[in-house]
Write an enzyme that holds these catalytic residues in place. Structure first.
Site, short mmCIF file in Angstrom:
data_model
loop_
_atom_site.label_atom_id
_atom_site.label_comp_id
_atom_site.label_asym_id
_atom_site.label_seq_id
_atom_site.Cartn_x
_atom_site.Cartn_y
_atom_site.Cartn_z
N ASP A 31 25.05 -15.65 -62.38
CA ASP A 31 25.73 -16.18 -61.15
C ASP A 31 26.78 -17.34 -61.74
O ASP A 31 27.85 -17.25 -61.01
CB ASP A 31 24.86 -16.90 -59.94
CG ASP A 31 24.02 -15.75 -59.39
OD1 ASP A 31 23.14 -16.19 -58.72
OD2 ASP A 31 24.40 -14.50 -59.63
N ASP A 35 30.85 -16.93 -61.04
CA ASP A 35 31.50 -17.88 -60.14
C ASP A 35 32.78 -18.60 -61.18
O ASP A 35 33.93 -18.92 -60.47
CB ASP A 35 30.56 -18.98 -59.62
CG ASP A 35 29.72 -18.27 -58.86
OD1 ASP A 35 28.90 -19.29 -58.52
OD2 ASP A 35 30.11 -17.36 -58.05
N SER A 80 33.16 13.77 -33.74
CA SER A 80 31.76 13.43 -33.48
C SER A 80 31.01 14.78 -33.90
O SER A 80 31.66 15.72 -34.16
CB SER A 80 31.41 13.00 -32.09
OG SER A 80 31.88 13.94 -31.21
N GLU A 110 21.25 14.72 -44.20
CA GLU A 110 21.38 13.26 -44.39
C GLU A 110 20.96 12.45 -43.36
O GLU A 110 20.78 12.71 -42.03
CB GLU A 110 22.93 13.20 -44.73
CG GLU A 110 23.24 13.81 -45.91
CD GLU A 110 25.07 13.77 -45.99
OE1 GLU A 110 25.36 13.61 -46.99
OE2 GLU A 110 25.40 13.66 -44.84
N LYS A 112 21.16 9.73 -40.26
CA LYS A 112 22.28 9.47 -39.47
C LYS A 112 22.34 7.87 -39.39
O LYS A 112 21.67 7.31 -38.29
CB LYS A 112 22.34 10.20 -38.04
CG LYS A 112 23.61 10.04 -37.24
CD LYS A 112 23.45 10.88 -36.18
CE LYS A 112 24.86 10.73 -35.07
NZ LYS A 112 25.04 9.38 -34.79
N ASP A 114 22.88 4.13 -38.11
CA ASP A 114 23.22 3.62 -36.74
C ASP A 114 24.11 2.68 -36.93
O ASP A 114 23.68 1.33 -37.00
CB ASP A 114 22.24 3.29 -35.89
CG ASP A 114 22.27 2.89 -34.61
OD1 ASP A 114 21.56 2.31 -33.79
OD2 ASP A 114 23.63 3.41 -33.94
N GLU A 167 29.86 4.98 -43.02
CA GLU A 167 29.29 4.02 -41.92
C GLU A 167 28.82 2.66 -42.19
O GLU A 167 28.23 2.30 -43.03
CB GLU A 167 27.87 4.97 -41.52
CG GLU A 167 27.18 4.33 -40.31
CD GLU A 167 28.07 5.10 -38.86
OE1 GLU A 167 29.01 5.93 -39.51
OE2 GLU A 167 27.84 4.93 -37.79
N TYR A 213 29.73 9.32 -47.06
CA TYR A 213 29.26 10.52 -46.76
C TYR A 213 30.44 11.74 -46.74
O TYR A 213 29.93 12.97 -46.57
CB TYR A 213 28.14 10.72 -45.47
CG TYR A 213 29.23 10.35 -44.17
CD1 TYR A 213 28.90 9.13 -43.67
CD2 TYR A 213 30.03 11.14 -43.54
CE1 TYR A 213 29.75 8.44 -42.50
CE2 TYR A 213 30.66 10.77 -42.17
CZ TYR A 213 30.42 9.44 -41.74
OH TYR A 213 30.97 9.09 -40.45
N LYS A 298 24.20 19.75 -42.49
CA LYS A 298 25.60 20.13 -42.66
C LYS A 298 25.48 21.43 -43.59
O LYS A 298 24.67 21.39 -44.41
CB LYS A 298 26.51 19.30 -43.58
CG LYS A 298 26.77 17.95 -42.84
CD LYS A 298 27.45 16.85 -43.76
CE LYS A 298 27.78 15.45 -43.13
NZ LYS A 298 28.16 14.58 -44.06
N LYS A 322 18.92 14.17 -32.87
CA LYS A 322 18.64 13.04 -32.53
C LYS A 322 17.24 12.82 -32.13
O LYS A 322 16.50 13.50 -31.74
CB LYS A 322 19.72 12.82 -31.32
CG LYS A 322 20.97 12.95 -31.34
CD LYS A 322 21.96 11.72 -31.90
CE LYS A 322 22.01 10.57 -30.98
NZ LYS A 322 22.76 9.56 -31.91
N CYS A 415 32.82 18.09 0.94
CA CYS A 415 33.22 17.04 0.06
C CYS A 415 33.12 16.16 0.91
O CYS A 415 33.76 15.53 1.59
CB CYS A 415 34.81 17.64 -0.24
SG CYS A 415 35.59 16.48 -1.35
N CYS A 418 37.07 14.68 0.99
CA CYS A 418 38.20 15.32 2.09
C CYS A 418 37.57 16.05 3.31
O CYS A 418 38.32 16.68 4.19
CB CYS A 418 39.31 16.20 1.40
SG CYS A 418 38.42 17.56 0.67
N CYS A 431 34.71 21.30 -4.98
CA CYS A 431 35.64 21.33 -3.60
C CYS A 431 36.81 22.11 -3.81
O CYS A 431 37.69 21.78 -4.75
CB CYS A 431 36.14 19.92 -3.41
SG CYS A 431 37.45 19.46 -2.09
N CYS A 436 42.66 17.28 -2.26
CA CYS A 436 41.67 16.35 -2.08
C CYS A 436 42.01 15.10 -2.99
O CYS A 436 42.25 14.99 -4.16
CB CYS A 436 40.23 17.02 -2.72
SG CYS A 436 38.89 15.78 -2.72
#
Length: 699
Positions: A31, A35, A80, A110, A112, A114, A167, A213, A298, A322, A415, A418, A431, A436
């Protein structure tokens, strides 16, 4: 060694140490030594700012200068993913891909992460832009902040020009240390807030990390052969790749050998192992040092990805599994009815506020009457609420019936806006009144939105003001209304500046291209990508579209490879609607663009509907990507390998296995001389007879 050379040498040395430490987990020097080198480079940059590099390793500490985040257009699709909520849905996706691909495929699995999606742009090996996902077409430039992330390479090991998706995230342990910084509810929220700090020095104080990715090379000739090779190449260039990946193919041995050949960490499996693998990851995800909210499957083969293409919202070659959606319990205090721009009726549950997935939820969709009946939902019921795709709240289950005697809710027959009697179309109510007020409001808001006509001053509140006061009753009224009237009426908050902004937005919208106008009309299945496909398929003028629709000529639409019978029928039906046709005529009179001006590079689309591949070297096209570009300019599609969907193979000198494959499949062979003659004369080349059935959703 002069000053500039010394600074460049120090920067290169420090970047090498940073990569070793933050990406490879190795410490090459102490270090104290690091530095010392860092301080020396910082001093030289202060003394000689004319030689300072924006990608200097000193940028990792950020700046105290206030930044803004200008909008930047993406050069790649930043979409997405389609969602699945069970292993069975993922397996069904893989089966569909194999059937459509008509060949043996492999799939990459892979985690996902978050976190926050980020797009990194490199030119000649140097980072030039870092852009948030935004709306998929336009994002915010946050380059100064992303430079502070130690795992983001500032310079690559090769001078390549490419775009990389990744990500940005915050580890669980780091979130516990920094969560009081802005009261963030979870690591993702804190990462998002840190990426958008006005001062990059504040971003640098938060230990953000990144996994990448996907990579997209500017020079197609440099693009690796498949996704595994892309990851291997990105790793070799200095990017951080998530080692927790898996490859699934026809045999475990084949998958393991492919990963080993690529030099990647990961596990190889056969297709039948997918279910157990996903369950294993699901069980162990809590022990990971970072949050994941699912798994991504994929297709590994890039040429198959290219053939499958994209919908407007997601690639067809990938799906996100998910994990169980975030869930909470609350009470339904009331049910209201929303009327969309198409007249579609959506019941919405008004809830007792409840924390769910990092936010407070007060409303949730009930979809339609059938959904309400199935769950026997009533006002006052105690229910469980989930976030579909971790985004859209929905009532999932009735836990306890109300004690006030309320029975299953019934959507009114008329509706709520209207009073027109509702009509049923499939599972939904509509409708039928195009005048409307709620429909008018939704239709005009959609038309003026950024994704359509981009009329910046006409946000939802401005449109509501114009509609509720009776100034605007339909889209064309935006172009005929005298905005000075707003001043005469003395409407609160509206002054000369507002009127000027309205007028300017109207004038600017007249310059928008036909593709934007076509998208803005709200024709079913014709979103932004759908409009582009129709125009590329020959419908470069609104009158051509109307003429084909009036004749009921479905074949004119289905002749475009990405359009199927169902989509064609919807387009034909919409363009035979009297109200829409009258609206189009009024907008023509207002000066909007209803013909696509392809400019000086306009060429006959002689290769439309064809799929080309090239092999060998060429005298007039060096590199051969120049020949592929000529094909694409004329409406053709290009691939990197010969498959059952290839219609033509352009032959250069030294072509080998691709020619043999093409001959076996009956693909038409075209020499360089023949190709030059065809593009000079604009002659249509006879197709090989192969049928390309890929249908693209245009919504």
């Amino acid at each position: 060694m002069d000053i500039r050379e010394k600074m460049e040498s120090l920067a290169a040395e420090l970047l090498r140490y940073q990569e070793a430490y933050y990406v490879q987990g190795k410490s090459l020097i102490s270090d104290v030594e690091y530095d010392g080198l860092f301080d020396e480079l910082s001093r030289l940059e202060r003394e000689h700012p004319e030689f300072a590099d924006p990608n200097s390793p000193t940028q990792r500490v950020g700046s105290d200068l206030t930044s803004d985040f200008p909008e930047v257009k993406h050069t790649i699709p930043v979409l997405s993913l389609d969602k699945a909520y069970s292993v069975e849905e993922v397996l069904a996706f893989m089966s569909r891909c194999e059937e459509k691909g008509k060949e043996h495929l492999s799939f990459v699995e892979e985690e996902k992460i978050d976190g926050i999606s980020m797009v990194l742009y490199y030119e000649d090996g140097s980072l030039v832009r870092a852009v948030t996902r935004g709306n998929g077409a336009v994002g915010n430039d946050v380059t100064a902040n992303i430079r502070t992330i130690s795992q983001v390479p500032l310079r690559l090991k090769e001078k390549v020009t490419l775009v990389v998706r990744g990500e940005v995230y915050l580890a669980k342990e780091d979130f516990l240390k920094f969560r009081d910084l802005d009261g963030a509810a979870n690591p993702r929220n804190l990462a998002a807030g840190s990426v958008r700090r006005q001062k990059s020095s504040e971003t640098a104080a938060v230990p953000l990390q990144i996994f990448v990715y996907e990579g997209f090379w500017e020079n197609k000739e440099e693009t690796p052969e498949d996704h595994i090779a892309i990851l291997a190449k990105l790793k070799a260039l200095g990017f951080r790749i998530n080692p927790h990946l898996a490859l699934f193919s026809s045999s475990r041995e084949k998958s393991e050998k492919r990963l080993e050949a690529a030099g990647l960490e990961g596990r190889g499996y056969e297709f039948d192992d997918l279910g157990s693998y996903i369950r294993e990851v699901t069980e162990k995800r809590s022990s990971l040092p970072y949050e994941i909210d699912g798994m991504v499957t994929k297709i590994n083969e890039l040429d198959v990805r290219e053939e499958f293409g994209y919908t407007e919202h997601h690639p067809r070659w990938a799906i996100a599994y998910k994990f169980e959606s975030p869930q909470a319990e609350t009470t339904i205090e009331g049910i209201t009815i929303q009327v969309g721009r198409t007249g579609r009726i959506t019941p919405v549950a008004e809830l007792s506020p409840v924390a769910l997935g990092g936010s407070t939820v007060r409303r949730a969709t009930l979809h339609n009457q059938e959904y309400i009946d199935d769950l026997e939902i009533a006002i006052g019921d105690r229910v469980s609420v989930v976030k579909r795709g971790d985004v859209i709240p929905a009532v999932e289950q009735v836990l306890e019936k109300n004690e006030t005697g309320n029975t299953t809710y019934r959507i009114p027959s008329c509706c709520p806006c209207c009073g027109t009697e509702l009509t049923a179309k499939g599972a939904h109510l509509y409708c039928p009144n195009p005048e409307c007020p709620d429909q008018v409001l939704g239709r005009i808001t959609f038309f003026a939105s950024r994704e359509c006509m981009d009329m910046e001053s006409f946000g939802p509140k401005a449109v509501e003001l114009l509609v509720s006061n009776g100034f605007v009753k339909d889209i064309p009224d935006l172009y005929t209304f005298d905005y000075a009237t707003l001043l005469d009426r003395g409407i609160k908050g509206v002054g000369e500046k507002t009127v000027t902004q309205f007028r300017l937005a109207v004038e600017e919208s007249r310059k928008r291209p036909f593709s934007a106008v076509l998208t803005s009309l709200g024709i079913p299945e014709v979103g932004k990508k759908g409009a582009e496909i129709l125009i590329k398929g020959g419908f470069d003028d609104i009158d051509k579209l109307i003429s084909a629709a009036r004749a009921g000529d479905a074949a004119a639409f289905t002749a475009i490879p990405q359009i199927g019978p169902q989509t064609a029928a919807l387009i034909i039906n919409a363009l035979n609607d009297k109200v829409l046709l009258e609206r189009i005529e009024k907008l023509k009179s207002a000066g909007l663009q209803f013909h696509e001006n392809r400019g000086e590079n306009s060429l006959d689309q002689i290769f439309s509907g064809q799929v080309w591949c090239a092999t060998g070297s060429f005298e007039h096209f060096n590199p051969r990507s120049l020949a592929l570009a000529e094909i694409e300019k004329r409406g053709g599609r290009t691939t990197s390998s010969v498959t059952g969907k290839t219609t033509h193979l352009l032959l250069g000198k030294g072509g080998g296995s691709k020619r043999q494959t093409a001959e076996k499949l009956g693909v038409k062979l075209v020499s360089e001389e023949e190709f030059l003659e065809m593009i000079s004369k604009g002659e249509v080349i006879t197709e090989s007879g192969h049928d390309e059935n890929g249908q693209l959703s245009l919504f």
